[in-house]
Motif scaffolding. Structure first.
Motif, mmCIF file in Angstrom:
data_model
loop_
_atom_site.group_PDB
_atom_site.id
_atom_site.type_symbol
_atom_site.label_atom_id
_atom_site.label_comp_id
_atom_site.label_asym_id
_atom_site.label_seq_id
_atom_site.Cartn_x
_atom_site.Cartn_y
_atom_site.Cartn_z
ATOM 1 N N ILE A 19 0.834 -1.198 0.000
ATOM 2 C CA ILE A 19 0.000 0.000 0.000
ATOM 3 C C ILE A 19 0.872 1.253 0.000
ATOM 4 C CG2 ILE A 19 -0.308 0.438 2.481
ATOM 5 C CD1 ILE A 19 -3.072 0.350 -0.198
ATOM 6 N N VAL A 23 -5.603 0.722 4.339
ATOM 7 C CA VAL A 23 -6.030 0.487 2.954
ATOM 8 C C VAL A 23 -7.254 1.345 2.632
ATOM 9 C CG1 VAL A 23 -6.955 -1.226 1.334
ATOM 10 C CG2 VAL A 23 -5.090 -1.851 2.879
ATOM 11 N N ALA A 24 -8.224 1.352 3.542
ATOM 12 C CA ALA A 24 -9.426 2.169 3.338
ATOM 13 C C ALA A 24 -9.076 3.655 3.282
ATOM 14 C CB ALA A 24 -10.433 1.904 4.461
ATOM 15 N N TRP A 32 -7.410 4.458 -0.051
ATOM 16 C CA TRP A 32 -8.437 4.459 -1.100
ATOM 17 C C TRP A 32 -9.210 5.764 -1.082
ATOM 18 C CZ3 TRP A 32 -13.781 4.578 -0.094
ATOM 19 C CH2 TRP A 32 -14.604 4.466 -1.235
ATOM 20 N N TRP A 33 -9.650 6.196 0.101
ATOM 21 C CA TRP A 33 -10.394 7.454 0.210
ATOM 22 C C TRP A 33 -9.522 8.640 -0.178
ATOM 23 C CZ3 TRP A 33 -9.655 11.954 2.836
ATOM 24 C CH2 TRP A 33 -10.726 12.850 2.857
ATOM 25 N N LYS A 55 -9.035 8.832 -3.973
ATOM 26 C CA LYS A 55 -10.253 9.023 -4.760
ATOM 27 C C LYS A 55 -10.995 10.310 -4.456
ATOM 28 C CE LYS A 55 -14.231 6.478 -6.507
ATOM 29 N NZ LYS A 55 -14.930 5.173 -6.545
ATOM 30 N N ARG A 68 -4.796 -0.291 -7.526
ATOM 31 C CA ARG A 68 -6.025 -0.083 -6.761
ATOM 32 C C ARG A 68 -5.849 -0.676 -5.363
ATOM 33 N NH1 ARG A 68 -7.802 -0.944 -12.072
ATOM 34 N NH2 ARG A 68 -9.355 0.578 -12.812
ATOM 35 N N PRO A 69 -6.093 0.108 -4.304
ATOM 36 C CA PRO A 69 -5.828 -0.348 -2.933
ATOM 37 C C PRO A 69 -6.543 -1.641 -2.550
ATOM 38 C CG PRO A 69 -6.152 2.018 -2.965
ATOM 39 C CD PRO A 69 -6.498 1.529 -4.339
ATOM 40 N N TRP A 70 -7.845 -1.753 -2.843
ATOM 41 C CA TRP A 70 -8.570 -2.944 -2.408
ATOM 42 C C TRP A 70 -8.101 -4.184 -3.153
ATOM 43 C CZ3 TRP A 70 -10.456 -2.420 2.064
ATOM 44 C CH2 TRP A 70 -11.079 -1.231 2.471
#
Length: 310
Positions: free
Chosen positions: A27, A154-155, A158-159, A162, A239-241
């Motif tokens: 990550i 990770v979340a 992602w935030w 984005k 992409r993180p997820w």
């Protein structure tokens, strides 16, 4: 062969532990590459994080301080890479490889006196009734705090990428550094901060290995984890997820392989040992191919040096 001896809940729990150091490094590298920088020194930063975190934890008696020291150690090594690639504009691939070799050598030197020492124990979280849930309690809710913080990271990444303005600037720098510069964004500053974040994450991943997963210091104990993290970023299409899913998949392969051997299935360990290097070769081929870069949605400026005068 006794496959019935493999407990699925224990297998899933071990999978999450095995995936955590790889996911932390991946990550961090994902953010670095989103900024348009390719850092092949992840392995070196992980091993430095492993040894500095171990040394700090042993001498302070605090795993928390150990993880902090690991993050700072990985970040310090990443600043060397930032100096080489952003200030001196050296080749990113060569600088990253040199960083890995330097990290492996330095960690072996400073960790000599700590071989055979047991670090302070990192306690697992007490999640109360959640840990009593059949199957899920044993598999998901009996871990240390780093496992859950990694998922939260990770979340957050992602935030950040984005929805936040800073994340959009970082992506703009990674997609087209000349256009970002023309809009007034400081390309090299953005990239240095991304590189530092990647170094801190790699250092934390290394510390997880030496303080929790294998609570001891052993020379070269990352054994290719950094290369696997690097490959995961590419195969996750930045992409993180997807990177998290890939880390859990690889962690599952490692744990399942060990369990199958214990159950009597003979799988040569050499196959798993050579996989990081085969994956790394494939990654280098992929990112050097314009067609493959486009199909994988690679950042447009990845591994391309920025000259402010251009």
């Amino acid at each position: 062969m006794i496959l019935g001896s493999i407990n699925p809940a224990v297998l899933l729990a071990a999978l999450m532990v095995a995936a955590t150091p790889i996911l932390l490094a991946a990550i961090g590298e994902l953010v670095v590459e989103k900024a348009g920088v390719l850092n092949l020194g992840v392995e070196g930063m992980m091993i430095i994080g492993a040894v500095t975190g171990f040394i700090v934890a042993v001498n302070s008696g605090s795993p928390l301080l150990g993880f902090l020291g690991a993050a700072l150690g990985g970040m310090a090594l990443s600043l060397v890479f930032a100096l080489l690639t952003q200030a001196l504009v050296t080749n990113q691939v060569a600088s990253g490889l040199a960083l890995t070799l330097f990290g492996l050598g330095l960690s072996a030197l400073i960790g000599q006196q700590y071989v055979g020492i047991t670090p302070p124990r990192t306690p697992k979280l007490d999640l109360g009734v959640l840990s009593d849930i059949p199957f899920l309690g044993r598999a998901v809710f009996t871990h240390d705090i780093v496992v859950y913080l990694t998922i939260a990271l990770v979340a957050a990444v992602w935030w950040f990428l984005k929805y936040s303005r800073a994340g959009m600037i970082l992506r703009a720098v990674g997609e087209n550094h000349d256009a970002a510069h023309a809009l007034g964004y400081h390309v090299k500053r953005v990239r240095v901060f991304a590189i530092m974040f990647g170094g801190a994450c790699a250092g934390l991943g290394g510390a997880y290995l030496s303080l929790i997963r294998v609570p001891q210091w052993t020379e070269g104990m990352t054994v290719g984890a950094g290369w696997i993290a690097l490959a995961l970023v590419v195969f996750a299409s930045w992409r993180p997820w997807r990177a998290m899913a890939g880390a859990y998949l690889f962690g599952g392969v490692v744990v399942l392989q060990l369990n199958l051997q214990a159950a009597g299935v003979r799988i040569p360990v050499e196959y798993l040992s050579m996989s990081p290097y085969l994956i790394t070769i494939a990654v280098l081929v992929i990112i050097s191919s314009g067609k493959a870069r486009g199909s994988l949605n690679a950042p447009g400026s990845l591994n391309r040096p920025f000259h402010a005068s251009s």
